[in-house]
Design an enzyme around this catalytic site. Structure first.
Site, PDB file in Angstrom:
ATOM      1  N   ASP A 160       0.833  -1.204   0.000  1.00  0.00           N
ATOM      2  CA  ASP A 160       0.000   0.000   0.000  1.00  0.00           C
ATOM      3  C   ASP A 160       0.870   1.257   0.000  1.00  0.00           C
ATOM      4  OD1 ASP A 160      -2.238   1.532   0.071  1.00  0.00           O
ATOM      5  OD2 ASP A 160      -2.825   1.023   2.127  1.00  0.00           O
ATOM      6  N   TYR A 215       4.942  -9.944   7.420  1.00  0.00           N
ATOM      7  CA  TYR A 215       5.048  -8.492   7.578  1.00  0.00           C
ATOM      8  C   TYR A 215       5.478  -8.184   9.006  1.00  0.00           C
ATOM      9  CZ  TYR A 215       2.505  -7.432   3.220  1.00  0.00           C
ATOM     10  OH  TYR A 215       2.119  -7.302   1.909  1.00  0.00           O
TER      11      TYR A 215
END
Length: 442
Positions: A160, A215
């Protein structure tokens, strides 16, 4: 001697054609030519053509010199261009074009995500810089940069806006030029690096072959401070008891759940809203620039847009006392729940996993396992030089976490809230401009 009669059309030749000579005439012509060659002395050919003036023009033809010079000036550059193009094409054909994967690391600040948005130059992405470097280094032809399908390009995760990566993987077909990594990196900014390259099977697709993605989310620990009992700024220090509570809440995400409330892309009855989380925990805190930080790590098969940031946002809301712990169970049901989305600044794609591929091809003698053990040190150095400092500096200057924490009282964590409506409205935006935590169903 009487001349032979001229053959008529009936004798075997058509009007307008020259009659073929008879055999005797052909032999006579051959003998005459042989005698002529014997009579004319043959000059020796020069060993090397020396540069000099152009061929002499006919002095009787007016302007022949000017026309010859003009003709030479027009044709010479064109001939050179044609020759150079032919040489370039021939050189390209000789280079092997193979399917590879690139290990990438980048700081996402200032970029609108990973995925390239053709036709939207105002939204700069990581792939814009990458493709430009591939073309300039000679790895791919220019038309492949305009149409990425021609080089079978595929990213593993479409991160993102503002999200960084220490172990992003892209697969593509390139010309295997000499010193390929050095040449690509020479055309990239310092905050984007290619750390490794490996050959893969011809049908390899980095998105489809990926088993899981890991992540981490770096945040100041005062985000866990209770709103009524604790200090709400950088003076806060995370206690062992609070860290234990953080990990208890994060562990609740493990397993398969319906995460439709953690994205704006899915409805409660869509099968693809169910996602499998393998691991999620918070590591011990550490100090940087006088502020205490902690890192939350999460490993899952795949993630939807904003899923990770909302998972962390809900845990923070529970810890700060804005909502009871029971809301986590309720969020996995069909009921609409308004979940706050944590800032994107601290989110980093750490690594991607190809366990099934490694078991099948990693030891076949032709391909290497995609484990990047030798590149671990490079990844660590990049995080220390570019990712951590960017997160820390931006947080201290822009106070993104503090500003977001101040919006938590505005959430009612039920259907019909303003953010829930806003998220639903965001589905109308072009998907190519949205990005995602884990790549939009990657």
């Amino acid at each position: 001697m009487k001349a032979p009669p001229v053959p008529s059309r009936a004798a075997g030749w058509r009007c307008g054609e020259r009659p073929r000579p008879r055999v005797a005439e052909v032999q006579l012509q051959q003998v005459s030519m042989a005698e002529h060659l014997k009579a004319v002395p043959v000059e020796a050919a020069p060993m090397k053509a020396e540069p000099g003036p152009m061929a002499k023009e006919d002095p009787n033809v007016r302007g022949s010199k000017d026309r010859g010079l003009k003709k030479w000036e027009e044709t010479e550059p064109q001939a050179k261009r044609l020759k150079n193009n032919e040489e370039d094409e021939e050189h390209s054909k000789k280079l092997p074009k193979r399917k590879i994967v690139l290990l990438m690391a980048y700081s996402g600040k200032g970029y609108h995500g990973m995925q390239r948005n053709l036709g939207s130059s105002q939204f700069k992405t990581i792939e814009d810089d990458l493709v430009s470097a591939l073309v300039q280094s000679g790895c791919i032809p220019e038309n492949h940069g305009e149409d990425m399908k021609k080089m079978s390009f595929q990213r593993c995760a479409r991160t993102d806006k503002g999200v960084s990566a220490a172990g992003q993987i892209v697969s593509l077909k390139v010309w295997l030029i000499d010193n390929i990594l050095e040449k690509i990196n020479s055309h990239l900014p310092s905050h984007i690096r290619i750390l490794g390259l490996k050959r893969v099977t011809g049908s390899f697709n980095s998105k489809n072959r990926c088993d899981a993605r890991t992540y981490f989310y770096m945040l100041p620990t005062f985000a866990f401070a209770h709103k009524d009992h604790d200090i709400q700024d950088e003076r806060y220090r995370l206690s062992p008891e609070t860290l234990e509570k953080v990990n208890q809440l994060l562990a609740g995400y493990k397993g398969t759940h319906n995460f439709h409330n953690f994205t704006s892309q899915k409805g409660p009855k869509e099968p693809s809203a169910r996602r499998y989380i393998m691991e999620m925990h918070c590591e011990a805190p550490f100090m940087r620039e006088g502020m205490e930080f902690a890192v939350i790590k999460i490993k899952g098969q795949s993630f939807m847009m904003h899923q990770i940031r909302k998972m962390i946002g809900l845990v923070i809301a529970v810890l700060k006392g804005y909502v009871p712990e029971s809301v986590m169970e309720r969020s996995w049901g069909e009921e609409k729940v308004d979940i706050p989305k944590a800032p994107g600044l601290g989110l980093v794609l750490e690594r991607v996993h190809f366990e099934q591929y490694n078991r099948r091809f990693g030891n076949d003698g032709l391909h290497e396992p995609l484990d990047w053990v030798e590149e671990e040190e490079k990844m660590t150095v990049f995080k220390e030089q570019y990712i951590y400092p960017t997160i820390i500096k931006t947080e201290m200057e822009e106070h993104s976490m503090t500003n977001w924490l101040n919006t938590l009282p505005n959430h009612d964590f039920d259907a019909g809230s303003q953010e829930a409506k806003a998220d639903d409205g965001n589905t109308k935006a072009p998907a190519s401009l949205k990005g995602s935590d884990g790549g939009g169903d990657h």
